[in-house]
Scaffold this motif. Structure first.
Motif, short mmCIF file in Angstrom:
data_model
loop_
_atom_site.label_atom_id
_atom_site.label_comp_id
_atom_site.label_asym_id
_atom_site.label_seq_id
_atom_site.Cartn_x
_atom_site.Cartn_y
_atom_site.Cartn_z
N ASN A 106 16.46 6.20 -20.18
CA ASN A 106 17.53 7.20 -20.16
C ASN A 106 16.99 8.62 -20.26
O ASN A 106 17.53 9.54 -19.64
CB ASN A 106 18.52 6.93 -21.29
CG ASN A 106 19.57 5.94 -20.85
OD1 ASN A 106 20.44 6.26 -20.05
ND2 ASN A 106 19.46 4.71 -21.33
N SER A 118 22.52 4.08 -15.39
CA SER A 118 23.53 3.05 -15.25
C SER A 118 22.89 1.84 -14.57
O SER A 118 22.09 2.00 -13.66
CB SER A 118 24.69 3.59 -14.40
OG SER A 118 25.48 2.53 -13.98
N SER A 120 24.14 -0.05 -12.58
CA SER A 120 24.52 -0.10 -11.17
C SER A 120 23.57 0.73 -10.32
O SER A 120 23.55 0.61 -9.11
CB SER A 120 25.94 0.41 -10.99
OG SER A 120 25.99 1.75 -11.38
N GLN A 209 34.35 5.25 -18.36
CA GLN A 209 32.89 5.29 -18.27
C GLN A 209 32.36 6.29 -17.25
O GLN A 209 31.19 6.31 -16.92
CB GLN A 209 32.38 3.86 -17.96
CG GLN A 209 30.87 3.64 -17.94
CD GLN A 209 30.24 3.49 -19.31
OE1 GLN A 209 30.93 3.52 -20.31
NE2 GLN A 209 28.94 3.38 -19.38
N TRP A 210 33.19 7.21 -16.72
CA TRP A 210 32.61 8.12 -15.75
C TRP A 210 32.03 9.38 -16.36
O TRP A 210 31.27 10.09 -15.74
CB TRP A 210 33.52 8.43 -14.56
CG TRP A 210 34.92 8.87 -14.85
CD1 TRP A 210 36.04 8.10 -14.72
CD2 TRP A 210 35.38 10.15 -15.30
NE1 TRP A 210 37.14 8.80 -15.07
CE2 TRP A 210 36.78 10.07 -15.42
CE3 TRP A 210 34.75 11.35 -15.61
CZ2 TRP A 210 37.55 11.14 -15.83
CZ3 TRP A 210 35.52 12.42 -16.02
CH2 TRP A 210 36.89 12.31 -16.13
N ARG A 212 29.56 10.05 -18.70
CA ARG A 212 28.53 9.35 -19.48
C ARG A 212 28.05 10.15 -20.68
O ARG A 212 27.81 9.60 -21.75
CB ARG A 212 27.34 9.05 -18.58
CG ARG A 212 27.73 8.18 -17.43
CD ARG A 212 26.53 7.84 -16.62
NE ARG A 212 26.94 7.33 -15.34
CZ ARG A 212 26.13 6.97 -14.40
NH1 ARG A 212 24.84 7.08 -14.57
NH2 ARG A 212 26.59 6.52 -13.26
N TYR A 224 26.92 2.62 -25.34
CA TYR A 224 27.13 3.13 -23.97
C TYR A 224 26.55 2.15 -22.95
O TYR A 224 27.20 1.79 -21.97
CB TYR A 224 26.46 4.51 -23.80
CG TYR A 224 26.15 4.81 -22.35
CD1 TYR A 224 27.15 5.21 -21.46
CD2 TYR A 224 24.86 4.63 -21.84
CE1 TYR A 224 26.88 5.42 -20.13
CE2 TYR A 224 24.58 4.85 -20.51
CZ TYR A 224 25.59 5.25 -19.65
OH TYR A 224 25.33 5.45 -18.33
N GLN A 225 25.30 1.71 -23.22
CA GLN A 225 24.63 0.89 -22.22
C GLN A 225 25.28 -0.49 -22.11
O GLN A 225 25.36 -1.04 -21.01
CB GLN A 225 23.15 0.77 -22.57
CG GLN A 225 22.26 0.56 -21.37
CD GLN A 225 22.01 1.83 -20.55
OE1 GLN A 225 21.28 2.69 -20.98
NE2 GLN A 225 22.63 1.93 -19.39
N ASP A 228 28.22 0.06 -20.11
CA ASP A 228 27.82 0.32 -18.73
C ASP A 228 27.54 -0.99 -18.01
O ASP A 228 27.87 -1.15 -16.84
CB ASP A 228 26.57 1.22 -18.72
CG ASP A 228 25.93 1.28 -17.35
OD1 ASP A 228 26.55 1.89 -16.46
OD2 ASP A 228 24.86 0.68 -17.16
N SER A 232 29.29 -1.88 -14.75
CA SER A 232 28.50 -1.93 -13.52
C SER A 232 28.75 -3.22 -12.75
O SER A 232 28.55 -3.28 -11.54
CB SER A 232 27.01 -1.82 -13.82
OG SER A 232 26.74 -0.55 -14.31
N SER A 338 31.30 4.68 -10.46
CA SER A 338 30.06 4.04 -10.87
C SER A 338 29.24 3.74 -9.61
O SER A 338 29.79 3.53 -8.54
CB SER A 338 30.31 2.77 -11.68
OG SER A 338 30.79 1.77 -10.85
#
Ligand code: GP9
Ligand code: MN
Length: 692
Positions: A106, A118, A120, A209-210, A212, A224-225, A228, A232, A338
């Motif tokens: 990150n 992310s 994704s 979740q947009w 971040r 968060y992850q 995510d 994702s 995402s």
């Protein structure tokens, strides 16, 4: 006397209680060293991550993310107690390595994309490696290595404990389950406490979740992850569920949206050739800059002064940067919430400018001297409808003609001219996009950009009456200075392109459209230095200095504007030679030029700027928006009034709900492939009508 004795007694009791309490804590620490090392080192890492990424914007020591991290780590750590000490260390170490790697990734990701990673985007790592020197210089920094402190501390602590025969001393078999349950309960209580502190905004942002940065600052990196990961998988899951609602929202949205009317610009460029130039990282503020009497981007400035110049224009990119701009430019849709449209959703149906141009009988093409698969362009260009893509394979690229990421812009343009000439000979009319590359972060190939002096020079007469030239380095050697040198080079390349096009008669019946694809991703600190330079000390003025004027976050946001210009050879001095000051976004381009070229996309998110005029709202993928009057920061729930005028809460609410709806519908159109479904529905409808 009696009173005194009672007082003394009470004092003694509280002292004993304290000693007891301290002892309990001491005992707990002594018996749980490994578990505590695990929790503390992981909390340290996530806090450091917030510090390196967000400390200029938010309080990295805020209570909420720390509480979130602690509770999650305690819960995960509690299961370690069920294992025998031999395996327990491995359990904590594996999780620690995993969490530390997560922080490191990150940290690197943020440097490059100013956002958090992310899952994704995992499929995008191939693009990251192709950016080569940009990644090495721009991404991997010493600070990213600090996170290995997590596993290292675990290993050191464990070996020390082993030497002391610690585990044998503290381990009581029957205690394991009890300890695990107690710890799990403590972690769960903390988690509940954390959940209770959440506001409804926190919860809704978490679900979407947009945004971040916001989620990391409220929920910590670990939650968060995890969130995510779930979101994702959503592109896949999403397109399975929620389709009906998405389709309904989409239909309602466009039923309510006013259809574009014709205006005095309708069809003015019908049947003309169109050459679009994607000017990498070109910001609008460059146009007004000049150093040592030399303009920074004289060619762009000249083109702007001769054409239709939209001076209040914003790109609307998310993590897909260049590709997001291409998406929005071509389709008038916003980047997806995402992943990126170019990579995750390239197989969707798009109503795009090249498709409309094909229908109008144009030959459509793209020229970009980079790897064709970068940003998945090869596949996505098919979906957008371009007939031909000239990529790196079609250019002669060698060490000598390379600057930064690849073929230099001057060489790119030079090698493109014969190709355009051929296209022009073969086709009655054509529409082409040329994507520039040299002016790309990290702007470090400075010696190849050519001379552009960014120092400050002044003549100073000393006590003996001798006048000498004193040079202050100013922006020389600074990242912002390197960007200026790079942009100056790109501008020269543009000048050469126009000359060569003209010499080959390619400007005679052609409209040139130029846009800056996004800002240069230079930090606010650099601009603050530029604005507050102190010659005497060759450093930034101190904040207490009366001349210090902070380059604040709003100024920074407003200066991320990029140029947008529509130009023809004969425009100068005509009615079309004008500056349009109304705020405009990349999503307004397709409706605006469509009206001029002879097509209309009824499913556009933006507007023809000549219809909407001063009522326009430019929405950004993170929910921020800007109008002629104010810039609204949705993360902070704050706004900056551009005209120093107050605005009603009502209006803000209205615009916020407009932005949310627009982002939602645009995202759904891509995720659920609604344009295709809509077409299919129409077909089914017309065939069933035919039959009846
Ligand atoms: C790569 C170029 C740069 O081909 O378009 O992309 P960016 O890093 O700006 O998204
Ligand atoms: Mn770009």
């Amino acid at each position: 006397m009696k009173r005194k004795i009672i007082k003394l007694k009470n004092k003694l009791i509280t002292k004993i209680k304290h000693v007891k309490k301290d002892k309990v804590i001491q005992e707990y620490i002594k018996n749980n060293v490994l578990f505590l090392t695990f929790v503390i080192s992981c909390v340290f890492n996530s806090t450091i991550l917030r510090f390196f990424t967000m400390h200029t914007l938010e309080n990295y020591l805020a209570f909420k993310p720390i509480l979130a991290d602690v509770s999650i780590l305690i819960i995960i750590g509690s299961f370690g107690y069920l294992l025998r000490p031999k395996y327990r260390f491995s359990y904590y170490l594996i999780f620690n390595i995993f969490f530390s790697a997560l922080c490191m990734i990150n940290s690197i990701y943020y440097t490059f994309y100013t956002s958090f990673a992310s899952i994704s985007m995992l499929s995008l790592t191939q693009y990251i490696t192709t950016v080569g020197d940009a990644v090495v210089e721009n991404v991997l920094q010493i600070k990213d290595l600090i996170y290995i402190i997590g596993p290292i501390s675990m290993i050191i602590v464990n070996s020390k404990l082993k030497k002391k025969n610690y585990f044998k001393k503290v381990e009581v078999k029957s205690e394991r389950k009890r300890k695990s349950i107690k710890t799990l309960t403590a972690g769960s209580i903390l988690l509940v406490l954390f959940i209770v502190t959440l506001s409804s905004l926190d919860i809704s942002r978490f679900a979407k979740q947009w945004n971040r940065e916001y989620i990391v600052m409220r929920f910590g990196i670990y939650i968060y992850q995890a969130n995510d990961l779930v979101s994702s998988l959503q592109p896949k899951i999403n397109s399975l569920f929620g389709y009906d609602k998405a389709m309904k929202d989409f239909k309602d949205y466009f039923k309510d949206k006013d259809k574009e009317s014709t205006n005095k610009y309708t069809d003015i460029f019908k049947d003309k050739n169109v050459l679009v130039i994607h000017a990498e990282s070109m910001q609008n503020n460059l146009l007004s800059k000049s150093f040592n009497g030399v303009e920074l981007v004289p060619n762009l400035k000249k083109i702007a002064s001769e054409g239709m110049y939209f001076s209040n224009f914003y790109s609307q990119v998310s993590v897909g940067t260049s590709s997001d701009t291409e998406l929005t430019y071509n389709t008038s849709l916003m980047p997806t919430q995402s992943g990126t449209a170019f990579v995750s959703y390239f197989d969707r149906t798009f109503n795009s400018t090249p498709k409309y141009m094909n229908n109008l009988g144009y030959h459509t093409f793209v020229m970009h001297a980079n790897n064709a698969d970068f940003w998945n362009r090869r596949s996505m260009y098919n979906s957008l409808g371009y007939k031909k893509f000239y990529s790196k394979e079609n250019y002669e690229v060698n060490r000598d003609n390379t600057i930064g990421l690849g073929l230099s812009d001057k060489e790119f343009f030079k090698q493109s001219i014969p190709k355009i000439k051929k296209i022009d000979e073969k086709n009655e009319k054509w529409y082409g996009l040329m994507i520039m590359l040299t002016n790309h972060t990290p702007f470090s190939d400075v010696e190849k950009y050519g001379e552009y002096d960014l120092s400050i020079k002044e003549n100073v007469t000393n006590d003996e009456g001798v006048t000498e030239e004193v040079v202050h380095t100013y922006l020389e050697g600074k990242k912002l200075g390197n960007y200026y040198k790079s942009a100056h080079y790109a501008d020269q390349a543009l000048g050469e392109l126009f000359e060569q096009l003209d010499q080959n008669g390619l400007l005679d019946d052609t409209v040139v459209i130029i846009y800056g694809d996004h800002d240069a991703r230079i930090s606010r600190k650099e601009y603050d230095f530029e604005a507050n330079y102190d010659k005497e000390t060759d450093s930034k003025l101190s904040k207490d200095d009366p001349n210090y004027k902070e380059y604040d976050t709003y100024q920074y946001e407003l200066d991320r504007k990029v140029p947008f210009i529509i130009w023809t050879k004969d425009m100068k001095g005509s009615k079309l030679n004008m500056e349009i000051k109304d705020v405009m976004g990349m999503y307004d381009v397709a409706p605006t030029i469509g009206n001029m070229l002879g097509f209309s996309n009824e499913y556009a998110m933006g507007h023809d700027i000549f219809n909407i005029k001063s009522n326009n709202i430019v929405v950004f993928p993170n929910g921020n928006w800007v109008t002629n009057d104010l810039y609204y920061n949705s993360q902070k729930g704050e706004y900056f009034s551009i005209n120093n005028e107050a605005i009603s809460e009502e209006k803000i609410k209205e615009n916020n709900s407009y932005a949310t709806k627009l982002l939602n519908v645009s995202n759904n159109m891509i995720v659920f492939d609604l344009l295709k479904k809509q077409e299919e529905e129409k077909e089914v409808f017309s065939t069933s009508n035919e039959r009846s």
